[in-house]
Motif scaffolding. Sequence first.
Motif, mmCIF file in Angstrom:
data_model
loop_
_atom_site.group_PDB
_atom_site.id
_atom_site.type_symbol
_atom_site.label_atom_id
_atom_site.label_comp_id
_atom_site.label_asym_id
_atom_site.label_seq_id
_atom_site.Cartn_x
_atom_site.Cartn_y
_atom_site.Cartn_z
ATOM 1 N N PHE A 200 0.833 -1.199 0.000
ATOM 2 C CA PHE A 200 0.000 0.000 0.000
ATOM 3 C C PHE A 200 0.867 1.249 0.000
ATOM 4 C CE2 PHE A 200 -2.088 3.285 2.644
ATOM 5 C CZ PHE A 200 -3.117 3.619 1.778
ATOM 6 N N LEU A 201 1.918 1.237 0.791
ATOM 7 C CA LEU A 201 2.886 2.331 0.775
ATOM 8 C C LEU A 201 4.238 1.810 1.220
ATOM 9 C CD1 LEU A 201 3.656 3.570 3.862
ATOM 10 C CD2 LEU A 201 1.331 4.426 3.688
ATOM 11 N N ALA A 211 -0.447 -4.119 1.057
ATOM 12 C CA ALA A 211 -1.783 -3.721 0.618
ATOM 13 C C ALA A 211 -2.805 -4.743 1.109
ATOM 14 C CB ALA A 211 -1.830 -3.618 -0.906
ATOM 15 N N PRO A 212 -3.875 -4.300 1.782
ATOM 16 C CA PRO A 212 -4.823 -5.264 2.348
ATOM 17 C C PRO A 212 -5.776 -5.880 1.328
ATOM 18 C CG PRO A 212 -5.502 -3.030 2.863
ATOM 19 C CD PRO A 212 -4.167 -2.915 2.185
ATOM 20 N N ASP A 259 -10.750 1.700 8.621
ATOM 21 C CA ASP A 259 -10.004 1.369 9.833
ATOM 22 C C ASP A 259 -8.515 1.228 9.528
ATOM 23 O OD1 ASP A 259 -10.019 0.321 12.732
ATOM 24 O OD2 ASP A 259 -9.094 -1.349 11.661
ATOM 25 N N PHE A 260 -8.195 0.587 8.417
ATOM 26 C CA PHE A 260 -6.800 0.438 8.004
ATOM 27 C C PHE A 260 -6.165 1.797 7.740
ATOM 28 C CE2 PHE A 260 -3.981 0.243 4.247
ATOM 29 C CZ PHE A 260 -2.930 -0.469 4.785
ATOM 30 N N THR A 264 -2.971 3.318 9.846
ATOM 31 C CA THR A 264 -1.730 3.589 9.120
ATOM 32 C C THR A 264 -1.329 5.049 9.245
ATOM 33 O OG1 THR A 264 -2.295 1.835 7.529
ATOM 34 C CG2 THR A 264 -0.589 3.400 6.881
ATOM 35 N N ALA A 265 -2.308 5.954 9.103
ATOM 36 C CA ALA A 265 -2.015 7.382 9.227
ATOM 37 C C ALA A 265 -1.534 7.724 10.628
ATOM 38 C CB ALA A 265 -3.259 8.198 8.871
ATOM 39 N N ARG A 266 -2.183 7.152 11.629
ATOM 40 C CA ARG A 266 -1.781 7.437 13.009
ATOM 41 C C ARG A 266 -0.354 6.970 13.282
ATOM 42 N NH1 ARG A 266 -3.388 10.983 16.875
ATOM 43 N NH2 ARG A 266 -2.717 10.255 18.923
ATOM 44 N N LYS A 267 0.008 5.823 12.761
ATOM 45 C CA LYS A 267 1.359 5.304 12.973
ATOM 46 C C LYS A 267 2.405 6.210 12.333
ATOM 47 C CE LYS A 267 4.126 1.105 12.356
ATOM 48 N NZ LYS A 267 4.153 -0.275 11.806
#
Length: 402
Positions: A200-201, A211-212, A259-260, A264-267
């Motif tokens: 995904f990134l 990528a989920p 949710d994903f 991811t953004a928070r991390k």
Amino acid sequence: MLKAFAYRIYPTKPQLKGLEEHLNRTRELYNAALQERRDAYKKTGRSVTAFEQMGSLVEVKEGRPEYRRIHAHVLQGVITQLDRAFQGFFRRVKAGEKAGYPRFKSKDRWDSFHFKQVWDNSRDNWFGPGKPVGSNRIRLPNIGDVRIKWHRPLAGRPKTLTIKRDGEHWYAVYVCEVEPQPLPATGGEVGIDLGVNPNFLVTSDGEFVPAPHYYRKAEAKLRRQQRVVSRRKRGGGGRKKAVAALKRLHRKVRNQRKDFHHKTARKLLEANDVVYHENLSAKAMSRSRLSKSILDMGWGQFLNILYGKAAEAGRRVVGVNPAYTSQICSGCGHVQKVPIGKPYECGACGLVIHRDVNAALNILRMGRGVYPSADGQGLPLGESGEVAHARRPQKPPALAVG
């Protein structure tokens, strides 16, 4: 800053009937107001303003008693929503874009109504719509005290309230004015390269986020359920149940993806003060042969969440021009094309590096040129304040590596 808080509500059967009635009446008002504007322009060449239409709501209530059971804020919110649709239409016409004239709303395209105020500033307390009446209920005018699940505290001062239907579920969405809560400074900066498969990134630190593919994994179930819907008779009870089951599947995929994106953004923001990304046009790229995979990744939603969380956490998110980020060598600045799926092997300095990590490093350096870092490293800025190679030139220049 403004922040939205969504809570699940559980109406009783009489309350559910009232909510459905609100949706039907507000949709009818929207379509009637749209028709009035169209007819007025065709006959007289002038537009009906939102102020004029709001003034006529008194006459609507006199002629249609059922509208008296709907809060004035809800009816005014419908007119405001239509006015914003026309403002967007005229803005797109002026900009030369594909305009998209406001259209009439069917039952399937109208799923919410809106209270424009839930706080009385003069009294510094709750106004009326959406006011909590107990530990697990909120008061909705002309509907009743509806049970609500407060799964997290409501922060800040509530400004507006939207009651929204999502399939068979109902939600109360509060938009609140909250104070930013800055995270402790880390001194870190990172560039991210968004992808579709297998990652995904990829970050400039060499971290890979797989990528989920939530839609791809659910595609077989969705296809089977869509065939069930197609076989059911239109207007029948069986078709309604099949459509409801299909909506549940789509809602699950949508919630998994959101949710994903949030996690991811928070991390990323917890570990870095500044995050650099490519200014990609997901809408344009979704017309390519990779459209399904790109839409499954939800780049646009992820970046919106990233920017929102950054504003709350006191972080910076900076977009850079994506030109040549995957072709420039992050070691020496040499430019060459690299096949997708192959590592970057520089023909000038011999650097061998993962293709996406190389792109993320270039994004980091370009971003530092647009938004200089604390240590002053990065590319030299041009007269316009942009990186020298940020605009796509006829010949890609060599990257100045500091």
